[in-house]
Design an enzyme around this catalytic site. Structure first.
Site, PDB file in Angstrom:
ATOM      1  N   LYS A 186       7.652  -0.707  25.292  1.00 44.18           N
ATOM      2  CA  LYS A 186       7.757  -2.145  24.614  1.00 44.18           C
ATOM      3  C   LYS A 186       6.787  -3.295  25.715  1.00 44.18           C
ATOM      4  CE  LYS A 186       9.976  -1.529  20.352  1.00 44.18           C
ATOM      5  NZ  LYS A 186       8.793  -1.716  19.492  1.00 44.18           N
ATOM      6  N   ASP A 246      19.064   2.466  26.548  1.00 40.65           N
ATOM      7  CA  ASP A 246      17.177   3.252  26.125  1.00 40.65           C
ATOM      8  C   ASP A 246      17.191   2.127  26.245  1.00 40.65           C
ATOM      9  OD1 ASP A 246      15.432   2.812  24.971  1.00 40.65           O
ATOM     10  OD2 ASP A 246      16.070   4.644  23.515  1.00 40.65           O
ATOM     11  N   PHE A 280      17.616   4.010  17.192  1.00 46.05           N
ATOM     12  CA  PHE A 280      16.581   4.583  17.295  1.00 46.05           C
ATOM     13  C   PHE A 280      16.204   4.909  18.963  1.00 46.05           C
ATOM     14  CE2 PHE A 280      11.982   3.865  16.905  1.00 46.05           C
ATOM     15  CZ  PHE A 280      11.798   5.033  16.160  1.00 46.05           C
TER      16      PHE A 280
HETATM   17  C1  LIG Z   1      15.262   1.594  21.566  1.00 43.46           C
HETATM   18  C2  LIG Z   1      13.805   2.240  21.630  1.00 43.46           C
HETATM   19  N1  LIG Z   1      14.123   3.346  21.559  1.00 43.46           N
HETATM   20  C3  LIG Z   1      12.682   3.659  21.839  1.00 43.46           C
HETATM   21  C4  LIG Z   1      11.886   3.408  20.627  1.00 43.46           C
HETATM   22  C5  LIG Z   1       9.921   4.371  20.591  1.00 43.46           C
HETATM   23  O1  LIG Z   1       9.294   3.514  21.467  1.00 43.46           O
HETATM   24  P1  LIG Z   1       8.104   3.903  21.366  1.00 43.46           P
HETATM   25  O2  LIG Z   1       7.555   3.498  19.794  1.00 43.46           O
HETATM   26  O3  LIG Z   1       7.178   2.906  22.769  1.00 43.46           O
HETATM   27  O4  LIG Z   1       7.456   4.859  21.354  1.00 43.46           O
HETATM   28  C6  LIG Z   1      11.796   2.036  20.003  1.00 43.46           C
HETATM   29  C7  LIG Z   1      10.630   1.123  18.957  1.00 43.46           C
HETATM   30  O5  LIG Z   1      11.212   0.564  18.355  1.00 43.46           O
HETATM   31  C8  LIG Z   1      13.011   1.433  20.212  1.00 43.46           C
HETATM   32  O6  LIG Z   1      13.366   0.880  19.533  1.00 43.46           O
END
Ligand SMILES: Cc1ncc(COP(=O)(O)O)c(C=O)c1O
Length: 398
Positions: free
Chosen positions: A242, A213, A128
């Site tokens: 986050k 990520d 994700f």
């Molecule tokens: C690994 C990862 N990347 C990207 C995101 C996207 O983050 P945001 O919701 O702040 O756009 C998330 C959100 O859960 C995530 O867990």
């Protein structure tokens, strides 16, 4: 009256106040928060240092834009680069934006150094990476993309944890490999030993950038400021959001100087790195970027994990995954939703992923007592549910 677009399936809980690891609503209910705004309230609720930092900064200057020098942004970038293997930081406002920045940086770097044919980005099943088109295209979960096509071109997807298949998919066309060191949304999936190191070698071999990520695993969540520091595999680019702002929206993309391909006019963000967000990040780092604090996160995570592993023995096929205070308790589609319901009814907030895994991500500041308290609920929840399953008649007559 539905003025808010229904893009979320919300629980019927409406917190209006928070203190430490607890949330309160206006009806006198209190909840022990073991999901922390989805791994975001890293310092819990109402942490005095974060509140003070935001209050003071709001009074001084909230926003001025990147038309000007922002000394606090420079200071926070130095805090981050000083604590990691990176030299430069681009600030944005969310996880998905940090991923967008990483994709753009990797493609621009490959384009300039090797030519326009090197643009593919390899990502992994159940990943994700966000909801904007770059992040969504990178996300290998077909259900999330349905109806939104066409996706951005130039992504390839390998099974998570399968280094051999990844090896067959990387070549001269590969600009980057993008991977979560532990998959959060996909079910708290930890890759097998050697997988991340193998991706590092593949990137080196094919002159591709390795992007971690760490939107979910970063900012102390795994008991290291960034998870890569615990794994010993250093990526070329890292995304963070986050927990970095403790609840104040902020994202960051970091890289080494030699890969910093984005120059003036290539990328930007109106809000990115504004003084208010930077004050929040400075306050969060002031607490989290401390060896003793991180050691305590690892300790609390281990206590939680050990106890959950014991509990998992009661449920056939159950499994505990994760690192530090990011833990997934896989209980299967029969048991997990009912234990989740039990937790909610008893005021313990956790999160159900994929209908079969309970995700726990309490504030990093959670106390050992609060962990014991949450474990008591889990124990009775699992007992109640498995007792009903195994001995329905007895449970009914009880
Ligand atoms: C690994 C990862 N990347 C990207 C995101 C996207 O983050 P945001 O919701 O702040 O756009 C998330 C959100 O859960 C995530 O867990």
């Amino acid at each position: 009256m539905k003025a808010v677009m229904e893009t979320y399936k919300r629980l019927q809980i409406a917190p209006t106040r928070g203190q430490g690891s607890w949330l309160f609503d206006d009806e006198g209910n209190r909840y022990l928060d073991f999901i922390a705004g989805i791994s975001t309230n890293s310092l819990g609720h109402g942490h005095p240092e974060l509140v003070k930092a935001v209050q003071e900064q709001a009074q001084r200057l909230i926003h001025c834009s990147n038309l000007y020098e922002i000394p606090l942004q420079a200071e926070v970038a130095e805090l981050l680069t000083g604590a990691t293997d990176f030299d430069e930081v681009f600030f944005c406002n969310s996880g998905t934006e940090s991923v967008e920045a990483a994709i753009k940086l990797a493609r621009k770097y490959a384009h300039e150094k090797f030519g326009p044919q090197k643009y593919e980005i390899l990502t992994f099943s159940r990943s994700f990476h966000g909801r904007t088109y770059g992040g969504l295209s990178a996300t290998a979960q077909p259900a999330l993309k349905e109806g939104f096509g066409p996706m951005l071109e130039g992504f390839a997807y390998a099974p998570f944890g399968d280094l051999e298949t990844a090896r067959t998919m990387v070549g001269p066309q590969t600009a980057a490999i993008l991977v979560e060191p532990i998959q959060g949304e996909g079910g708290v999936n930890v890759p097998p030993e050697g997988f991340l190191g193998g991706l590092r070698e593949l990137c080196d071999e094919h002159e591709a950038l390795l992007i971690f990520d760490e939107v979910q695993t970063g900012a102390g969540r795994t008991g290291h400021l960034y998870a890569y520091q615990g794994v010993g595999v250093v990526p070329d680019v890292l995304t963070s959001a986050k927990g970095l702002g403790g609840g104040v929206p902020v994202g960051a993309m970091m890289t080494r100087e030699e890969y910093a391909s984005l120059g003036p006019g290539n990328h930007g963000s109106t809000f990115g790195g504004n003084p208010l967000a930077m004050a929040a990040v400075r306050a969060v780092l002031g607490v989290v970027d401390n060896p003793e604090f991180l050691e305590e996160v690892r300790f609390k995570g281990q206590v939680l994990k050990n106890a959950l592993e014991k509990l998992a023995e009661q449920v056939p096929g159950a499994e505990v995954r994760g690192e530090g205070l990011l833990i997934g308790l896989e209980l299967g589609p029969e048991v997990a939703p009912r234990v989740f319901e039990y937790c909610l009814e008893n005021g313990l907030l956790v999160n159900l992923i994929g209908g079969s895994t309970i995700r726990l991500a309490p504030p990093l500041t959670v106390s050992r007592t609060e962990i014991r308290y949450a474990l008591d609920f889990f124990r009775s929840g699992v007992s109640a549910v498995t007792c009903v399953q195994n001995e329905p008649e007895m449970a009914l007559s009880a």
